[in-house]
Design a protein around this motif. Structure first.
Motif, PDB file in Angstrom:
ATOM      1  N   ALA A  91     -21.248  72.225  -9.607  1.00  0.00           N
ATOM      2  CA  ALA A  91     -20.290  72.517 -10.674  1.00  0.00           C
ATOM      3  C   ALA A  91     -20.983  73.191 -11.852  1.00  0.00           C
ATOM      4  N   LEU A  92     -22.188  72.740 -12.174  1.00  0.00           N
ATOM      5  CA  LEU A  92     -22.940  73.333 -13.287  1.00  0.00           C
ATOM      6  C   LEU A  92     -23.312  74.789 -12.989  1.00  0.00           C
ATOM      7  N   ILE A  93     -23.745  75.071 -11.762  1.00  0.00           N
ATOM      8  CA  ILE A  93     -24.056  76.452 -11.377  1.00  0.00           C
ATOM      9  C   ILE A  93     -22.817  77.330 -11.523  1.00  0.00           C
ATOM     10  N   LEU A  94     -21.669  76.841 -11.072  1.00  0.00           N
ATOM     11  CA  LEU A  94     -20.431  77.614 -11.170  1.00  0.00           C
ATOM     12  C   LEU A  94     -20.020  77.811 -12.631  1.00  0.00           C
ATOM     13  N   LYS A  95     -20.304  76.827 -13.475  1.00  0.00           N
ATOM     14  CA  LYS A  95     -20.018  76.975 -14.903  1.00  0.00           C
ATOM     15  C   LYS A  95     -20.931  78.047 -15.523  1.00  0.00           C
ATOM     16  N   LEU A  96     -22.189  78.088 -15.112  1.00  0.00           N
ATOM     17  CA  LEU A  96     -23.095  79.142 -15.587  1.00  0.00           C
ATOM     18  C   LEU A  96     -22.613  80.512 -15.133  1.00  0.00           C
ATOM     19  N   GLN A  97     -22.048  80.562 -13.921  1.00  0.00           N
ATOM     20  CA  GLN A  97     -21.470  81.817 -13.450  1.00  0.00           C
ATOM     21  C   GLN A  97     -20.260  82.213 -14.308  1.00  0.00           C
ATOM     22  N   GLY A 186     -31.884  73.525  -9.429  1.00  0.00           N
ATOM     23  CA  GLY A 186     -32.328  72.977 -10.708  1.00  0.00           C
ATOM     24  C   GLY A 186     -33.275  73.921 -11.437  1.00  0.00           C
ATOM     25  N   ILE A 187     -34.167  74.552 -10.680  1.00  0.00           N
ATOM     26  CA  ILE A 187     -35.089  75.522 -11.293  1.00  0.00           C
ATOM     27  C   ILE A 187     -34.309  76.694 -11.879  1.00  0.00           C
ATOM     28  N   ILE A 188     -33.337  77.182 -11.140  1.00  0.00           N
ATOM     29  CA  ILE A 188     -32.541  78.321 -11.611  1.00  0.00           C
ATOM     30  C   ILE A 188     -31.730  77.940 -12.846  1.00  0.00           C
ATOM     31  N   ILE A 189     -31.150  76.743 -12.859  1.00  0.00           N
ATOM     32  CA  ILE A 189     -30.389  76.279 -14.025  1.00  0.00           C
ATOM     33  C   ILE A 189     -31.249  76.341 -15.284  1.00  0.00           C
ATOM     34  N   GLU A 190     -32.471  75.851 -15.192  1.00  0.00           N
ATOM     35  CA  GLU A 190     -33.343  75.816 -16.370  1.00  0.00           C
ATOM     36  C   GLU A 190     -33.736  77.216 -16.816  1.00  0.00           C
ATOM     37  N   HIS A 197     -32.516  70.814 -17.229  1.00  0.00           N
ATOM     38  CA  HIS A 197     -31.307  70.574 -16.425  1.00  0.00           C
ATOM     39  C   HIS A 197     -30.485  69.425 -17.009  1.00  0.00           C
ATOM     40  N   GLN A 198     -31.162  68.463 -17.644  1.00  0.00           N
ATOM     41  CA  GLN A 198     -30.435  67.354 -18.274  1.00  0.00           C
ATOM     42  C   GLN A 198     -29.553  67.854 -19.424  1.00  0.00           C
ATOM     43  N   GLN A 199     -30.132  68.704 -20.270  1.00  0.00           N
ATOM     44  CA  GLN A 199     -29.388  69.202 -21.420  1.00  0.00           C
ATOM     45  C   GLN A 199     -28.252  70.124 -20.992  1.00  0.00           C
ATOM     46  N   ALA A 200     -28.522  70.998 -20.018  1.00  0.00           N
ATOM     47  CA  ALA A 200     -27.479  71.904 -19.533  1.00  0.00           C
ATOM     48  C   ALA A 200     -26.315  71.126 -18.935  1.00  0.00           C
ATOM     49  N   MET A 201     -26.621  70.086 -18.173  1.00  0.00           N
ATOM     50  CA  MET A 201     -25.561  69.260 -17.582  1.00  0.00           C
ATOM     51  C   MET A 201     -24.744  68.573 -18.671  1.00  0.00           C
ATOM     52  N   ARG A 202     -25.413  68.053 -19.675  1.00  0.00           N
ATOM     53  CA  ARG A 202     -24.713  67.352 -20.759  1.00  0.00           C
ATOM     54  C   ARG A 202     -23.788  68.309 -21.515  1.00  0.00           C
ATOM     55  N   GLU A 203     -24.291  69.497 -21.840  1.00  0.00           N
ATOM     56  CA  GLU A 203     -23.529  70.409 -22.683  1.00  0.00           C
ATOM     57  C   GLU A 203     -22.370  71.076 -21.947  1.00  0.00           C
ATOM     58  N   THR A 207     -20.276  66.277 -21.334  1.00  0.00           N
ATOM     59  CA  THR A 207     -19.610  66.096 -22.630  1.00  0.00           C
ATOM     60  C   THR A 207     -18.196  66.676 -22.643  1.00  0.00           C
ATOM     61  N   PRO A 208     -17.973  67.909 -22.153  1.00  0.00           N
ATOM     62  CA  PRO A 208     -16.603  68.421 -22.137  1.00  0.00           C
ATOM     63  C   PRO A 208     -15.639  67.569 -21.314  1.00  0.00           C
ATOM     64  N   ALA A 209     -16.134  66.917 -20.274  1.00  0.00           N
ATOM     65  CA  ALA A 209     -15.279  66.088 -19.422  1.00  0.00           C
ATOM     66  C   ALA A 209     -15.155  64.651 -19.923  1.00  0.00           C
ATOM     67  N   GLY A 210     -15.851  64.320 -21.014  1.00  0.00           N
ATOM     68  CA  GLY A 210     -15.788  62.962 -21.539  1.00  0.00           C
ATOM     69  C   GLY A 210     -16.541  61.954 -20.701  1.00  0.00           C
ATOM     70  N   LEU A 211     -17.570  62.413 -20.008  1.00  0.00           N
ATOM     71  CA  LEU A 211     -18.367  61.533 -19.143  1.00  0.00           C
ATOM     72  C   LEU A 211     -19.580  61.041 -19.933  1.00  0.00           C
ATOM     73  N   ASN A 212     -19.371  59.986 -20.686  1.00  0.00           N
ATOM     74  CA  ASN A 212     -20.383  59.503 -21.613  1.00  0.00           C
ATOM     75  C   ASN A 212     -21.290  58.441 -21.025  1.00  0.00           C
TER      76      ASN A 212
END
Length: 461
Positions: A91-97, A186-190, A197-203, A207-212
């Motif tokens: 999902a994170l990769i698709l969001k970066l796309q 994970g390497i590509i995300i960073e 990868h932790q910060q990218a996933m959070r942001e 966080t947008p999905a309210g997954l705290n």
């Protein structure tokens, strides 16, 4: 980290806004807890955290069992999700796309250069749907020697890539589950985000999905919220409390899992993720369509980008899913394409495999969602209109109440399997000589098929 043969489907985008604080009927909540306790006891599961989300209606969460000694598992504890991490990473990769930072059709050689046995012509998409042919580093026999020979080691992603042997097939010619694919992701995300990868996933996702209450293991203050991990994979014969072993072994293992399987969560957070993902609240429609384009795993079942689809795979329903196994943890999830109901179950032991967890707890909780629809009034679940006696019953019981002529009585065991069904006789007495001792759920429907009464029934011979 474990691959679970779940499948993908086209889920309905219902209830884009889910009032998670809505109150589910107390009878339904009691049934779900009873089923969870019953199945966990039957299969001797150390500890389980579970949640069931009904779109637009509310979420039930419950726990059963212990962390360790006399410390009960509670719903705020964080449990490892294993390879369910892959669904989040995809999902994170698709969001970066969506943000224009990459295309899933890009070759990974754009970011990863001159690594032995890592074919730079493989695309990101082929990594995410496991058609890359890249060797799974966890299948390298050197892994166990490294873990137990150096339990304090913290692995980097590039060290994990170095464990990859020769490719198992040419890119795009077959399907083969490989954790290495998601280390590469994970390497590509960073590199493309300029963040960990932790910060990218959070942001971008959490966080947008309210997954705290979803994290990577190595984030601050996470390990203190986790229960003890009970592992059979250590010695292969009995459950071992990993928290009593070498002090640094658990961080070692999570570092080895990284973006292929190192996330932790609560059942309530995880079930919300699956609801929001499959109801269009995480990705754009175009991205979710790409995510659910399937590589066939036989029949209509398949694997998309970090997500499985099963056609008629659970209680005759199609569903999306991804589970995971980690040392001391198993996680399974289900998103029903018919009702939109989502189920998430996490355990703090690894002696039951993913298919076993799906066939027991997931199936039983999902069955309740089918048998006890939320749309009926609370009074049905706690009806005083009908009286059942004797209860406990032995060979027969009698139902007394108003407007029950031509009603039908159906009895289910606590795993949701129908055990008895009959139209109510004129004298309102039903014989049940074939049912063994135990607890059951009794449903009464009127002549129009409307559910009018639900009650627990105990049989004692």
């Amino acid at each position: 980290m474990k691959k679970i043969c779940s499948t993908l489907f086209v889920i309905i985008a219902i209830a884009l806004s889910t009032p998670l604080k809505a109150q589910l009927p107390t009878g339904l909540q009691a049934r779900l807890q009873t089923v969870l306790d019953s199945v966990c006891t039957k299969y001797k599961i150390k500890g389980t955290s579970a949640a069931v989300l009904y779109p637009g209606k509310g979420t039930w969460k419950g726990t059963s069992g212990i962390s360790h000694d006399n410390v009960p598992l509670n719903s705020n504890m964080l449990l490892g999700m294993g390879s369910n991490t892959k669904t989040h990473i995809a999902a994170l990769i698709l969001k970066l796309q969506e943000n224009g930072l990459l295309s899933i059709d890009d070759s990974i050689g754009k970011w990863i250069h001159n690594k032995p046995n890592i074919n730079g012509q493989v695309t990101i998409k082929q990594c995410l749907n496991h058609t890359s042919g890249i060797f799974d580093y966890l299948q390298n026999e050197a892994v166990n020697d490294s873990i137990f020979g150096n339990p304090g080691k913290i692995w980097t992603k590039y060290e994990l890539l170095a464990l990859a042997k020769e490719p198992t097939f040419n890119p795009g010619t077959s399907w083969g589950y490989s954790n290495t694919n998601y280390v590469i992701a994970g390497i590509i995300i960073e590199q493309v985000s300029g963040r960990s990868h932790q910060q990218a996933m959070r942001e971008l996702i959490l966080t947008p999905a309210g997954l705290n209450n979803t994290y990577f293991y190595d984030e601050p203050n996470v390990s203190s919220r986790m229960p003890h991990q009970w592992c059979m994979r250590i010695n292969g014969t009995s459950l071992t409390d990993m928290n009593t072993m070498q002090e640094n072994l658990i961080p070692n293992l999570f570092s080895m899992a990284t973006t292929a399987g190192a996330m932790v969560t609560t059942a309530e957070d995880n079930v919300l993720f699956w609801h929001k993902l499959t109801s269009g609240q995480v990705l754009s429609p175009a991205s979710f369509k790409q995510m659910t384009e399937l590589v066939s795993l036989g029949g209509k079942d398949g694997y998309g980008l970090g997500i499985f689809f099963y056609s008629k795979g659970m209680n005759n329903r199609s569903f999306y899913s991804h589970g995971g196994t980690f040392f001391g943890f198993i996680n399974e999830n289900l998103a029903d394409t018919t009702s939109g109901v989502c189920v998430s179950v996490l355990t703090n032991q690894d002696s039951m495999n993913n298919n076993g967890l799906s066939a027991t707890i997931i199936r039983a909780l999902h069955k309740v969602s089918i048998q006890m629809p939320v749309g009926v009034k609370e009074s049905v679940y706690n009806s005083k209109r009908l009286t059942l006696y004797p209860n406990p019953a032995s060979e027969s019981f009698y139902i007394k109440g108003e407007a029950i002529n031509n009603s039908t009585v159906t009895i289910y065991d606590l795993a949701g399997k129908q055990q008895f069904a009959s139209q109510l006789p004129a004298d309102n007495t039903l014989s049940i000589p074939g049912l063994p001792d135990g607890f059951y759920m009794l449903h009464v429907t009127d002549q129009n098929g409307h559910l009018i009464h639900i009650q627990k029934l105990q049989i004692v011979k």
